[in-house]
Design a protein around this motif. Structure first.
Motif, short mmCIF file in Angstrom:
data_model
loop_
_atom_site.label_atom_id
_atom_site.label_comp_id
_atom_site.label_asym_id
_atom_site.label_seq_id
_atom_site.Cartn_x
_atom_site.Cartn_y
_atom_site.Cartn_z
N THR A 91 0.68 -1.29 -0.13
CA THR A 91 0.29 0.22 -0.37
C THR A 91 0.43 1.17 0.91
O THR A 91 0.17 2.23 -0.43
CB THR A 91 -1.01 0.04 1.39
N LYS A 102 -6.28 2.76 -11.88
CA LYS A 102 -7.23 1.65 -11.00
C LYS A 102 -6.94 0.71 -9.76
O LYS A 102 -7.15 0.72 -8.85
CB LYS A 102 -8.92 1.53 -11.77
N LYS A 152 -5.15 2.45 -6.77
CA LYS A 152 -5.78 2.91 -5.86
C LYS A 152 -7.04 1.52 -5.32
O LYS A 152 -6.85 1.29 -4.07
CB LYS A 152 -6.93 3.31 -6.53
N GLY A 153 -6.98 0.41 -6.12
CA GLY A 153 -7.73 -0.95 -5.50
C GLY A 153 -6.42 -1.44 -4.65
O GLY A 153 -7.51 -1.75 -3.25
N ILE A 166 -4.63 0.11 -2.24
CA ILE A 166 -4.61 0.74 -1.32
C ILE A 166 -6.11 0.44 -0.55
O ILE A 166 -6.97 0.44 0.11
CB ILE A 166 -5.05 1.97 -1.77
N ASP A 167 -7.35 0.56 -1.48
CA ASP A 167 -8.65 0.89 -1.22
C ASP A 167 -8.64 -1.00 -0.78
O ASP A 167 -9.42 -0.69 0.34
CB ASP A 167 -9.97 0.66 -2.24
N GLY A 168 -8.58 -1.68 -1.10
CA GLY A 168 -8.71 -3.41 -0.22
C GLY A 168 -7.66 -3.56 0.83
O GLY A 168 -8.69 -4.29 1.58
N ASN A 215 -7.32 -1.11 3.05
CA ASN A 215 -8.23 -0.04 3.93
C ASN A 215 -9.03 -0.67 4.10
O ASN A 215 -9.60 -0.88 5.48
CB ASN A 215 -8.41 0.87 3.10
N GLU A 216 -9.70 -1.46 3.42
CA GLU A 216 -11.23 -2.50 3.59
C GLU A 216 -11.21 -3.52 4.62
O GLU A 216 -11.90 -3.49 5.67
CB GLU A 216 -12.11 -3.07 1.68
N LYS A 223 -10.55 -2.21 8.27
CA LYS A 223 -12.00 -2.01 8.49
C LYS A 223 -12.85 -2.81 8.95
O LYS A 223 -13.40 -3.67 10.28
CB LYS A 223 -12.64 -1.00 7.45
#
Length: 393
Positions: free
Chosen positions: A231, A281, A284-285, A287-289, A291-292, A295
Motif C-alpha cells: 500500500t 484503478k 487504487k484498488g 490501497i482501498d482493498g 483499507n477495507e 476496517k
C-alpha cells in the motif's frame, strides 16, 4: 559597437592564452584549448577545441583535475554571458563520459547561481542571466544525482538490482531533474541567437535522456507493485503518476516552444507517457482493498467486544438470581402443617427472580403456566409433596 565588443573579447582571449603559455605550473596546452573553447566569440562554438579536450579525457582521467581547475578559474572571473554559456556546454559534455572521476564530482567546481552579465544593458541582460543560472542549477543537480547513483552501486555488499523503494525514490529524483531542466529556456526574443540555440540543442538531448529513464523506470515499478501489492508503494506510485501527468503536459508545451524558436533537436520529441487508466484503478484498488480489510477487522473487534459485554451482563444477572435464591432460602419457616414463607412479598420476590433466571437462559416463556406459582401446597406428613422442578430448592 558590436565590432568593438568582438575586438575587445578577442584581445582578452589572446592575453589569457599568452599568460597560460608562460605559466610556471599546470598544463599550458590544456589551458589554451579550454580558453579557445570558451572564447568571447558569440557567433559559434569552437568544436575543434572541445574535441581536443575530450580526447585528453579519453586518453587519461588524470586530465580531469587540471581541466576543472582551468575551467573554474575562467568561469569565476568572467562577466560575459558568451563565455558562461560555452563553459556550461563544455562541462555538460564532460558528464557524458562514463568515468569514475567524473561521477565523483558531487557538485560543479564553480558557482554561477548569481551570475550577471557586465556588458549588456539590464533590460537585455536579465534574459541571459536567467538562462545561465537555470542551466547551471540543472547541471549542478545532475552532478549530485550522478554521484549518488554511482555511490549506491559501489556500496560494499549492495545488490545490483534496486529495491522497489529505491526505484520509487529514483523516479522522484528524475522528476526533480525534469522540473529543473524545464526552466532552461530563452525568455527574451532577442536571445534567439546561434549560441543560445546550440545550447538548447544540448538541453533537448538531456531532456530526451532523462525522460526516457523516467518512462522505463515507471513501467518497471508499476509491474513490481502489482506483484508485491504494497500500500505504501502504491500510494507513492500514484503521487508520482499524478505529477508525471502534469510534467507530460509541460513537456509538450516546452517542445512546442523550442520548435517555434528553431531548436533543431525538437524533431525527436519524446512520446509523453500516459499511464493506463486500468493500471491507475488497480493501484487504487490495492490501497482501498487493504483499507477495507483494516476496517473489517476493526468491526470484527468491536463485535467481539460487544459480545463479551453481553456475556458479562448475563453472568451478572445470573449472579444476582443466585444471591436472591440464597436469601429466600434463609427466610423459609418450617411448621408442623404448612411450609410457608415469611410473607407474600418474599414469595413474590422469589417468583420474580425465578422468572428472570428462566428468561436469561432463553429456555422459558414467563407467560405460560403462571398459575403454578400462585398456590401453596399443604404439608401432609403421610404424603410427599414437592414443588415444581423450576422452583425446587
Amino acid at each position: 559597437m558590436r565590432i568593438w565588443k568582438r575586438a575587445a573579447g578577442a584581445l582578452k582571449d589572446n592575453y589569457s592564452i599568452l599568460v597560460a603559455k608562460f605559466s610556471p605550473h599546470g598544463h599550458p596546452d590544456l589551458e589554451r584549448v579550454v580558453i579557445k573553447a570558451t572564447s568571447h566569440n558569440e557567433q559559434c562554438m569552437d568544436y575543434k577545441s572541445i574535441q581536443r579536450v575530450f580526447q585528453w579525457l579519453r586518453s587519461s582521467p588524470l586530465y580531469l583535475k587540471p581541466l576543472l581547475y582551468t575551467l573554474s578559474t575562467r568561469m569565476e572571473k568572467t562577466h560575459s554571458w558568451v563565455v558562461a554559456i560555452k563553459g556550461l556546454m563544455l562541462i555538460h559534455g564532460v558528464f557524458c563520459f562514463d568515468l569514475p572521476t567524473v561521477q565523483m564530482l558531487r557538485r560543479l567546481p564553480f558557482d554561477m547561481t548569481h551570475f550577471s552579465d557586465g556588458h549588456l544593458n539590464p533590460e537585455k541582460a536579465w534574459g541571459y542571466n536567467a538562462f545561465i543560472r537555470a542551466y547551471y542549477s540543472y547541471l549542478d543537480l545532475k552532478s549530485s544525482y550522478v554521484c549518488a547513483q554511482a555511490a549506491r552501486k559501489r556500496k560494499p555488499g549492495k545488490k545490483t538490482e534496486e529495491t522497489l523503494a529505491e526505484e520509487l525514490q529514483n523516479l522522484e529524483k528524475l522528476q526533480g531533474l525534469i522540473d529543473a531542466i524545464l526552466h532552461v529556456k530563452p525568455r527574451n526574443p532577442s536571445m534567439h541567437v546561434v549560441l543560445v540555440l546550440e545550447a538548447m540543442d544540448c538541453v533537448i538531448d538531456e531532456v530526451l535522456e532523462v525522460y526516457d529513464s523516467y518512462c522505463k523506470g515507471m513501467e518497471r515499478v508499476i509491474l513490481k507493485i502489482f506483484d508485491m501489492g504494497g500500500t505504501v508503494e502504491a500510494g507513492t506510485a500514484l503521487r508520482i503518476i499524478e505529477k508525471g501527468e502534469m510534467q507530460g503536459d509541460k513537456l509538450a508545451l516546452y517542445f512546442e516552444f523550442c520548435r517555434e524558436i528553431g531548436v533543431l533537436n525538437v524533431s525527436d520529441s519524446p512520446k509523453i507517457l500516459r499511464v493506463a487508466e486500468k493500471d491507475v484503478k488497480e493501484l487504487k484498488g490495492i490501497i482501498d482493498g487493504v483499507n477495507e480489510k483494516k476496517k473489517k477487522n476493526k468491526n470484527m473487534d468491536e463485535k467481539d467486544e460487544n459480545d463479551d459485554d453481553v456475556v458479562k451482563k448475563m453472568n451478572e444477572e445470573m449472579a444476582i438470581v443466585v444471591r436472591e435464591n440464597d436469601f429466600l432460602m434463609k427466610k423459609t419457616v418450617i411448621t408442623d402443617q404448612w411450609e410457608v414463607f415469611d410473607d407474600d412479598v418474599a414469595f413474590d420476590q422469589m417468583s420474580s427472580a425465578v422468572v428472570v433466571a428462566a428468561a436469561a437462559t432463553n429456555n422459558y416463556n414467563p407467560f405460560l403456566e403462571l398459575d403454578s406459582y400462585n398456590s401453596i401446597v399443604p404439608y401432609n406428613p403421610h404424603q410427599h409433596h414437592v414443588l415444581p422442578d423450576l422452583i425446587s430448592f
